[in-house]
Scaffold this motif. Structure first.
Motif, PDB file in Angstrom:
ATOM      1  N   ASP A  26      -6.774  -5.585  -5.103  1.00  0.00           N
ATOM      2  CA  ASP A  26      -6.153  -4.610  -4.210  1.00  0.00           C
ATOM      3  C   ASP A  26      -7.113  -3.475  -3.873  1.00  0.00           C
ATOM      4  N   GLN A  32      -5.444   6.937   0.782  1.00  0.00           N
ATOM      5  CA  GLN A  32      -4.138   6.278   0.710  1.00  0.00           C
ATOM      6  C   GLN A  32      -2.990   7.173   0.251  1.00  0.00           C
ATOM      7  N   ASP A  79     -10.690   1.634   3.424  1.00  0.00           N
ATOM      8  CA  ASP A  79     -10.188   2.967   3.750  1.00  0.00           C
ATOM      9  C   ASP A  79     -11.221   4.045   3.434  1.00  0.00           C
ATOM     10  N   GLU A 129      -7.624  -2.750  -0.030  1.00  0.00           N
ATOM     11  CA  GLU A 129      -6.954  -1.557   0.478  1.00  0.00           C
ATOM     12  C   GLU A 129      -7.827  -0.301   0.448  1.00  0.00           C
ATOM     13  N   GLU A 159       0.794  -1.232   0.000  1.00  0.00           N
ATOM     14  CA  GLU A 159       0.000   0.000   0.000  1.00  0.00           C
ATOM     15  C   GLU A 159       0.824   1.279   0.000  1.00  0.00           C
TER      16      GLU A 159
END
Length: 177
Positions: A144, A89, A152, A148, A53
């Motif tokens: 992903d 991110q 989030d 991820e 990440e």
């Protein structure tokens, strides 16, 4: 001004939803991630995803950040909608975001949409090759996003729902952000 990021996998509905919301919300601007070229943008997304990440920060999002700041400073808008895949991110953008919405579109639906959208005139061999590439290399990039970016995000909308339902749910979220 509220800045709302709308995320999803490729062909998950980000652009469609952002454009529909912009049409419904007065004093709203939008920026679309795919309209930019960024320094640090990986040539091989599959290899990039396999590194973890932290690599969301290899992208230098300065051009997007500059446009966000121009819109903020203009004072013309109540909302800025970002068609943007990274949620919180990327360190360069995260402090600008008031809310991140992820459209959780099942991967089979996203793939079907992408083939219909991007491969209208492709041969059967081209489509078969694309499916092979997806299964062998690209699928980890999609997964992903689900491991991820989805967690989030502040809100998740079921991307298998009818478009109007997705838009209405997104409107409700935006009005309470």
């Amino acid at each position: 001004m509220k800045i709302i990021a709308i995320g999803a996998v490729t062909a998950g509905g980000k652009t469609t939803v952002v454009n529909a919301l912009k049409a419904r919300l007065p004093r709203t601007a939008s920026l679309h991630f795919d309209d930019y070229t960024f320094d640090g943008e990986p040539d091989d997304l599959t290899q990039w995803v396999s590194k973890g990440e932290e690599f969301y920060n290899v992208w230098d999002l300065s051009p997007l950040k500059a446009d966000v700041e121009k819109i903020i400073n203009s004072g013309e808008y109540d909302y800025l909608l970002l068609d943007y895949p990274f949620a919180y991110q990327n360190k360069m953008m995260k402090d600008y975001l008031d809310c991140c919405i992820f459209i959780d579109t099942p991967l089979d639906i996203a793939m079907a949409r992408r083939v219909l959208r991007d491969m209208k005139d492709a041969s059967a061999d081209d489509i078969r090759n694309e499916m092979h590439t997806y299964l062998k290399f690209a699928r980890p990039c999609y997964v992903d996003m689900l491991t991820e970016i989805l967690p989030d995000s502040d809100y998740v909308i079921d991307g298998a729902k009818e478009l109007e339902t997705i838009i209405n749910e997104a409107m409700e979220i935006i009005l309470k952000c």
